[in-house]
Design a protein around this motif. Structure first.
Motif, mmCIF file in Angstrom:
data_model
loop_
_atom_site.group_PDB
_atom_site.id
_atom_site.type_symbol
_atom_site.label_atom_id
_atom_site.label_comp_id
_atom_site.label_asym_id
_atom_site.label_seq_id
_atom_site.Cartn_x
_atom_site.Cartn_y
_atom_site.Cartn_z
ATOM 1 N N ARG A 17 -8.160 -131.006 -96.758
ATOM 2 C CA ARG A 17 -6.715 -130.766 -96.647
ATOM 3 C C ARG A 17 -6.135 -131.612 -95.502
ATOM 4 O O ARG A 17 -6.898 -132.114 -94.670
ATOM 5 C CB ARG A 17 -6.472 -129.268 -96.435
ATOM 6 N N PRO A 18 -4.802 -131.740 -95.458
ATOM 7 C CA PRO A 18 -4.186 -132.554 -94.406
ATOM 8 C C PRO A 18 -4.549 -132.050 -93.010
ATOM 9 O O PRO A 18 -4.782 -130.849 -92.832
ATOM 10 C CB PRO A 18 -2.682 -132.392 -94.659
ATOM 11 N N ASN A 19 -4.620 -132.978 -92.059
ATOM 12 C CA ASN A 19 -4.792 -132.649 -90.633
ATOM 13 C C ASN A 19 -6.171 -132.220 -90.196
ATOM 14 O O ASN A 19 -6.348 -131.844 -89.039
ATOM 15 C CB ASN A 19 -3.798 -131.561 -90.206
ATOM 16 N N VAL A 20 -7.151 -132.254 -91.085
ATOM 17 C CA VAL A 20 -8.496 -131.916 -90.624
ATOM 18 C C VAL A 20 -9.124 -133.088 -89.872
ATOM 19 O O VAL A 20 -10.122 -132.907 -89.164
ATOM 20 C CB VAL A 20 -9.428 -131.478 -91.785
ATOM 21 N N GLY A 21 -8.535 -134.278 -90.031
ATOM 22 C CA GLY A 21 -9.042 -135.435 -89.292
ATOM 23 C C GLY A 21 -9.655 -136.507 -90.183
ATOM 24 O O GLY A 21 -10.477 -137.307 -89.721
ATOM 25 N N LYS A 22 -9.237 -136.576 -91.444
ATOM 26 C CA LYS A 22 -9.827 -137.547 -92.365
ATOM 27 C C LYS A 22 -9.623 -138.986 -91.901
ATOM 28 O O LYS A 22 -10.559 -139.769 -91.853
ATOM 29 C CB LYS A 22 -9.229 -137.393 -93.776
ATOM 30 N N SER A 23 -8.366 -139.302 -91.523
ATOM 31 C CA SER A 23 -8.153 -140.699 -91.145
ATOM 32 C C SER A 23 -8.827 -141.025 -89.815
ATOM 33 O O SER A 23 -9.279 -142.146 -89.594
ATOM 34 C CB SER A 23 -6.674 -141.072 -91.152
ATOM 35 N N THR A 24 -8.918 -140.021 -88.943
ATOM 36 C CA THR A 24 -9.637 -140.233 -87.669
ATOM 37 C C THR A 24 -11.103 -140.598 -87.941
ATOM 38 O O THR A 24 -11.642 -141.548 -87.376
ATOM 39 C CB THR A 24 -9.572 -138.952 -86.801
ATOM 40 N N ARG A 99 -11.311 -125.779 -85.818
ATOM 41 C CA ARG A 99 -10.231 -125.139 -85.047
ATOM 42 C C ARG A 99 -9.516 -124.079 -85.858
ATOM 43 O O ARG A 99 -9.175 -123.025 -85.347
ATOM 44 C CB ARG A 99 -9.222 -126.183 -84.596
ATOM 45 N N ASN A 125 -14.968 -130.661 -88.611
ATOM 46 C CA ASN A 125 -14.449 -131.537 -87.558
ATOM 47 C C ASN A 125 -13.821 -130.713 -86.431
ATOM 48 O O ASN A 125 -13.652 -129.505 -86.551
ATOM 49 C CB ASN A 125 -13.428 -132.500 -88.171
ATOM 50 N N LYS A 126 -13.490 -131.400 -85.371
ATOM 51 C CA LYS A 126 -12.835 -130.819 -84.185
ATOM 52 C C LYS A 126 -13.742 -129.836 -83.446
ATOM 53 O O LYS A 126 -13.246 -128.937 -82.771
ATOM 54 C CB LYS A 126 -11.488 -130.158 -84.566
ATOM 55 N N ASP A 128 -15.315 -130.004 -80.647
ATOM 56 C CA ASP A 128 -15.274 -130.957 -79.553
ATOM 57 C C ASP A 128 -16.283 -130.669 -78.441
ATOM 58 O O ASP A 128 -16.553 -131.533 -77.609
ATOM 59 C CB ASP A 128 -13.857 -130.998 -78.942
ATOM 60 N N SER A 151 -17.061 -134.209 -84.128
ATOM 61 C CA SER A 151 -15.778 -134.369 -83.455
ATOM 62 C C SER A 151 -15.354 -135.819 -83.607
ATOM 63 O O SER A 151 -15.932 -136.717 -82.994
ATOM 64 C CB SER A 151 -15.887 -133.997 -81.975
ATOM 65 N N GLY A 152 -14.364 -136.014 -84.442
ATOM 66 C CA GLY A 152 -13.843 -137.370 -84.645
ATOM 67 C C GLY A 152 -13.219 -137.890 -83.368
ATOM 68 O O GLY A 152 -13.334 -139.070 -83.036
ATOM 69 N N ALA A 153 -12.564 -136.999 -82.661
ATOM 70 C CA ALA A 153 -11.886 -137.399 -81.430
ATOM 71 C C ALA A 153 -12.888 -137.908 -80.395
ATOM 72 O O ALA A 153 -12.617 -138.870 -79.679
ATOM 73 C CB ALA A 153 -11.086 -136.235 -80.875
HETATM 74 P P1 GDP Z 1 -5.927 -136.175 -91.767
HETATM 75 O O1 GDP Z 1 -4.574 -135.695 -92.151
HETATM 76 O O2 GDP Z 1 -6.993 -135.295 -92.352
HETATM 77 O O3 GDP Z 1 -6.170 -137.628 -92.046
HETATM 78 O O4 GDP Z 1 -6.061 -135.952 -90.178
HETATM 79 P P2 GDP Z 1 -5.857 -136.970 -88.967
HETATM 80 O O5 GDP Z 1 -7.018 -137.876 -88.833
HETATM 81 O O6 GDP Z 1 -4.523 -137.574 -89.078
HETATM 82 O O7 GDP Z 1 -5.915 -135.970 -87.751
HETATM 83 C C1 GDP Z 1 -5.037 -134.866 -87.635
HETATM 84 C C2 GDP Z 1 -4.910 -134.455 -86.193
HETATM 85 O O8 GDP Z 1 -6.155 -133.950 -85.725
HETATM 86 C C3 GDP Z 1 -4.563 -135.620 -85.270
HETATM 87 O O9 GDP Z 1 -3.648 -135.166 -84.328
HETATM 88 C C4 GDP Z 1 -5.891 -135.977 -84.637
HETATM 89 O O10 GDP Z 1 -5.717 -136.534 -83.358
HETATM 90 C C5 GDP Z 1 -6.570 -134.629 -84.543
HETATM 91 N N1 GDP Z 1 -8.026 -134.728 -84.539
HETATM 92 C C6 GDP Z 1 -8.809 -135.502 -85.346
HETATM 93 N N2 GDP Z 1 -10.116 -135.339 -85.047
HETATM 94 C C7 GDP Z 1 -10.171 -134.460 -84.031
HETATM 95 C C8 GDP Z 1 -11.240 -133.891 -83.269
HETATM 96 O O11 GDP Z 1 -12.420 -134.181 -83.466
HETATM 97 N N3 GDP Z 1 -10.897 -132.980 -82.309
HETATM 98 C C9 GDP Z 1 -9.614 -132.652 -82.063
HETATM 99 N N4 GDP Z 1 -9.401 -131.775 -81.112
HETATM 100 N N5 GDP Z 1 -8.580 -133.176 -82.735
HETATM 101 C C10 GDP Z 1 -8.847 -134.068 -83.714
#
Ligand code: GDP
Ligand code: GDP
Length: 442
Positions: A17-24, A99, A125-126, A128, A151-153
């Motif tokens: 789903r959106p915001n899980v960190g796929k593009s990261t 999270r 993901n996340k 951390d 943790s993608g971050a």
């Molecule tokens: P997508 O919509 O699944 O592609 O998600 P994004 O890659 O755009 O990431 C969504 C948000 O999650 C962004 O604000 C990222 O900075 C944050 N994020 C991604 N990976 C991590 C992580 O490992 N830890 C934390 N705390 N935040 C993360």
């Protein structure tokens, strides 16, 4: 001699789903790859499709989240992205977030993935820091076995996850077709006339999609023979609309095109004479160039425009100014509808295919390089001059040359260009990109 880029690379898709960190995660895996055509105006990088490497395993990776499905409702978009992953990928990374915990949307994705027979690697993901690891246990409930905390971050845990991904790769797929079969694809926007041109080439009224025994892929290719040369038109089926909603979206059609390019030796970039050149044409052509495929620019619907004796030359000039990086690509004007000049296409395909796999003699190559150096002295930097010792061709498809030098950093892009031009003047590499790599002589 090594053949580069000819292996069919496994495809990994990231869903979630959106915001899980796929593009990261996608960007982490793709890394800071330097693209050869990045400096070239008009070429844009696709952010949803790229290549990655882990433990010497090269693969293609798709961020399905980057495929915009327009006005579809939220859950429907997620579902379709999962369907795309199932259709296109060999291994699926199902991404969730530690999270937020397991959500309804995660469960929806799980249901769809569960029905597919594709291997799924579940990642949370996340996560951390180590304390957060206890949160991953809920994710067992999704039914994909052990979740990988990442943790993608912070770049934590990706190695273990990629180990699992690579572990699911199918055994190295050998060449699908014989070495001497010419594989080509027709790439271009909808309605430029790709299917019509395939029909004109095959001399049939409709696209034949034949079953090829032993191939692991869907029967999507059209093999045929003409004057003792075997050809396969790659992914002909990808040109037909099959009815799934996402198949009409632009990003998906680009994705399909990129996969067809990967499997081809020669790519026909088909343009519509009536419409001229669009951004998407350049994007796809740029990818074919980067992937090291031979390229022919085909201007179709030449019957449909008003012409005088200058029209062809002017059209070609327009093409040249839009496709600067494809200065080597021949341009063929034809009409799939009236079949006029369609017969001129196969000889060009044969020629560029031959050039694409041509090897040149080292002695002749070195004469050309040394003459070039005599004509235009090598660059200097801070009092140091680039010295070229010798050159050798190390690969075909595309022809790839290694130039042994004192210090590779002294090789400027412009000098490399100059050498490429000299090589092109000396040998017939029309239609194929060539690569020049500088290496320090030990
Ligand atoms: P997508 O919509 O699944 O592609 O998600 P994004 O890659 O755009 O990431 C969504 C948000 O999650 C962004 O604000 C990222 O900075 C944050 N994020 C991604 N990976 C991590 C992580 O490992 N830890 C934390 N705390 N935040 C993360
Ligand atoms: P595709 O979507 O790229 O596969 O395009 P099609 O082959 O389906 O063709 C789209 C439309 O363009 C159809 O109506 C064709 O009849 C028409 N068309 C294809 N080739 C030509 C051509 O050479 N000249 C003209 N005038 N029309 C063409």
């Amino acid at each position: 001699m090594e053949r580069v880029n000819q292996m069919v690379k496994p495809v990994v898709a990231i869903v979630g789903r959106p915001n899980v960190g796929k593009s990261t995660i996608f960007n982490r895996i793709v890394g800071e790859r330097i693209s050869i055509v990045e400096d070239v105006p008009g070429v844009t990088r696709d952010r949803i499709y790229s290549t990655g490497e882990w433990l010497n395993n090269e693969f293609n990776i798709i961020d399905t989240g980057g495929i915009d499905l327009g006005d579809e409702p939220f859950l429907e978009q997620i579902r379709q992205q999962a369907e795309i992953a199932i259709d296109e990928a060999d291994v699926i990374v199902f991404l969730t977030s530690g999270r937020e915990g397991v959500t309804t949307a995660d469960e929806e994705v799980a249901k769809i993935l569960y029905r597919s027979k594709k291997p799924v690697v579940l990642a949370v993901n996340k996560v951390d820091n180590p304390e957060m690891k206890s949160q991953i246990y809920d994710f067992y409930a999704l039914g994909f076995g052990e979740p990988f905390p990442i943790s993608g971050a912070h770049g934590i845990g990706l190695g273990d996850m990629l180990d699992a991904v690579v572990g699911h790769f199918p055994d190295a797929e050998s060449e699908e077709y014989d070495e001497d079969v010419i594989k080509f694809s027709l790439i271009g926007r909808p309605n430029v006339g790709k299917s019509s041109l395939v029909n004109a080439l095959l001399g049939e009224d409709r696209v034949i999609v034949s079953d090829i025994a032993g191939t692991t892929r869907d029967a999507i290719d059209s093999p045929y023979e003409y004057e003792d040369q075997e050809y396969v038109i790659i992914d002909t089926a990808g040109m037909r609309k099959k009815g799934k909603v996402y198949e009409t979206t632009e990003k998906y059609s680009v994705l399909r095109a990129l996969r067809a390019i990967e499997r081809s030796d020669v790519v026909l970039v088909v343009l519509n004479a009536e419409e001229g050149i669009r951004e998407q044409d350049k994007h796809i052509a740029g990818y074919a160039h980067e992937a090291g495929r031979a390229v022919i620019i085909v201007v179709n619907k030449w019957d449909a425009i008003e012409k005088d004796e200058k029209t062809m030359k002017e059209f070609e000039e327009k093409i040249r100014s839009h496709f600067l990086f494809l200065s080597y690509a021949p341009v063929v004007f034809l009409s799939a509808k009236t079949k006029k000049r369609v017969h001129t296409l196969l000889p060009v395909i044969n020629q560029v295919s031959e050039n694409h796999s041509m090897r040149v003699q080292s002695s002749v190559l070195n004469d050309v390089i040394m003459d070039a150096v005599a004509m235009n002295p090598t660059p200097t930097d801070k009092g140091k001059r680039l010295r070229i010792y010798y050159a050798t061709q190390v690969a075909v498809k595309p022809p790839t040359f290694v130039v042994f030098v004192n210090e590779p950093e002294l090789m400027h892009f412009s000098y490399e260009r100059f050498l490429e031009n000299r090589i092109r003047e000396a040998f017939d590499f029309e239609g194929t990109p060539i690569r020049i790599l500088s290496r320090a002589r030990k």
